[in-house]
Design a protein around this motif. Sequence first.
Motif, short mmCIF file in Angstrom:
data_model
loop_
_atom_site.label_atom_id
_atom_site.label_comp_id
_atom_site.label_asym_id
_atom_site.label_seq_id
_atom_site.Cartn_x
_atom_site.Cartn_y
_atom_site.Cartn_z
N SER A 69 48.86 -15.33 52.59
CA SER A 69 48.55 -16.56 53.33
C SER A 69 48.73 -17.83 52.47
CB SER A 69 47.14 -16.46 53.90
OG SER A 69 46.92 -17.56 54.74
N GLU A 73 51.53 -21.10 52.73
CA GLU A 73 51.15 -22.52 52.72
C GLU A 73 51.98 -23.30 51.71
OE1 GLU A 73 46.87 -22.97 52.27
OE2 GLU A 73 46.59 -21.50 53.88
N VAL A 103 46.15 -11.73 62.94
CA VAL A 103 45.47 -12.97 63.37
C VAL A 103 45.71 -14.09 62.35
CG1 VAL A 103 43.24 -14.02 63.90
CG2 VAL A 103 43.75 -11.71 64.70
N GLY A 104 45.48 -13.77 61.07
CA GLY A 104 45.70 -14.76 60.03
C GLY A 104 47.17 -15.15 59.92
N CYS A 106 49.38 -15.09 62.25
CA CYS A 106 49.73 -15.91 63.40
C CYS A 106 49.34 -17.38 63.18
CB CYS A 106 49.00 -15.36 64.61
SG CYS A 106 49.97 -15.46 66.08
N GLN A 107 48.15 -17.57 62.59
CA GLN A 107 47.71 -18.95 62.28
C GLN A 107 48.67 -19.60 61.29
OE1 GLN A 107 43.74 -17.99 61.00
NE2 GLN A 107 42.81 -18.62 62.94
N SER A 108 49.03 -18.85 60.24
CA SER A 108 49.98 -19.39 59.25
C SER A 108 51.30 -19.75 59.92
CB SER A 108 50.26 -18.35 58.15
OG SER A 108 49.09 -18.00 57.49
N CYS A 110 51.88 -20.49 63.10
CA CYS A 110 51.75 -21.66 63.98
C CYS A 110 51.80 -22.95 63.16
CB CYS A 110 50.46 -21.58 64.80
SG CYS A 110 50.53 -20.32 66.08
N GLU A 111 51.16 -22.94 61.99
CA GLU A 111 51.22 -24.11 61.10
C GLU A 111 52.65 -24.33 60.61
OE1 GLU A 111 48.80 -26.39 60.40
OE2 GLU A 111 47.79 -25.25 61.98
N LYS A 114 55.38 -25.94 62.84
CA LYS A 114 55.31 -27.39 63.08
C LYS A 114 56.19 -28.17 62.10
CE LYS A 114 50.53 -27.11 64.67
NZ LYS A 114 49.15 -27.19 64.17
N PRO A 145 49.59 -16.07 70.47
CA PRO A 145 49.58 -17.53 70.36
C PRO A 145 50.95 -18.16 70.17
CG PRO A 145 47.86 -16.57 68.97
CD PRO A 145 48.70 -15.43 69.46
N ILE A 146 51.94 -17.38 69.68
CA ILE A 146 53.26 -17.96 69.43
C ILE A 146 54.15 -17.89 70.66
CG2 ILE A 146 55.40 -17.60 68.07
CD1 ILE A 146 53.65 -16.85 65.72
#
Length: 350
Positions: A69, A73, A103-104, A106-108, A110-111, A114, A145-146
């Motif tokens: 993760s 970033e 889950v984690g 997917c969050q990465s 989505c960020e 962008k 979510p994606i």
Amino acid sequence: TTLIHLVQGLGADSKNLYPFLLPVIQLSTDVSQPPHVYLLEDGLELWLVTLENSPCVTPELLRIFQNMSPLLELSSENLRTCFKIINGYIFLSSTEFLQTYAVGLCQSFCELLKEITTEGQVQVLKVVENALKVNPVLGPQMFQPILPCVFRGIIEGERYPVVMSTYLGVMGRVLLQNTSFFSSLLNEMAHKFNQEMDQLLGNMIEMWVDRMDNITQPERRKLSALALLSLLPSDNSVIQDKFCGIINISVEGLHDVMTEDPETGTYKDCMLMSHLEEPKVTEDEEPPTEQDKRKKMLALKDPVHTVSLQQFIYEKLKAQQELLGEQGFQSLMETVDTEIVTQLQEFLQG
């Protein structure tokens, strides 16, 4: 670098080195540890090679993924290797991996989506596409979510051909391999767009047919044909309205995959694979890694390589005919260009 060569040389037996190997990967890819500044690039390379040669997942191998993760970033020049590592885990052990980390991840993602380049977006989407391919049930749930962003991209006619092609690859997998999930996604998007589900589905099919030329990979082209055909048989007026487009894509797909057998004069789908084909490895070539073998096993379960497009079209048209009756079916066929119908008949003979 020595370890990389060692793992490549040992192949599946490199698993015996894990007590020594995994702490090295752990340390060199942990961005909270000062040495990572010097070790990161080689550490990632070693991590990737270890996964590619791993015969099975171990709890320790799964645990190192906690380092990923923060690496995503950083979004540095090592991102490409990071995506390869993520794919490596999906091929190695999709269920355990997705349940633990999706889950984690997917969050990465989505960020990342962008702020990332077009090429980066494609890399992210390919990971999602692989997850759907390897695990049609869990994949869509985990990357849920994606998927709205993918759907929106298709409806709005994403202008970059490579991105659009990948969007259609992802959506093709959902539509073909997890129909119930596709329905709930369509329902969710209809609320978001404040439209009827049918209307939205119609728009999606239209855009798909329109942008089929964006797709260059034969596998994805066949997938698109199979996915859109899977909407048949249907008495839904919207799908019947787009029937002509679905047949056009199917015939394009047939042109892509059908090869003529000169002896019998019949056509066969050249993408079908059987267990029998063992690739011959010449002396100059590297023997297949464990990951190559996993991909091969996966291909043997993939509809693109197991379902004959010719047979599939025939069955879907027959079912549509039974649903509508001879006359209704004829008037539906009349919406298709006569040249396309002729080509279709040639492919379906015998």
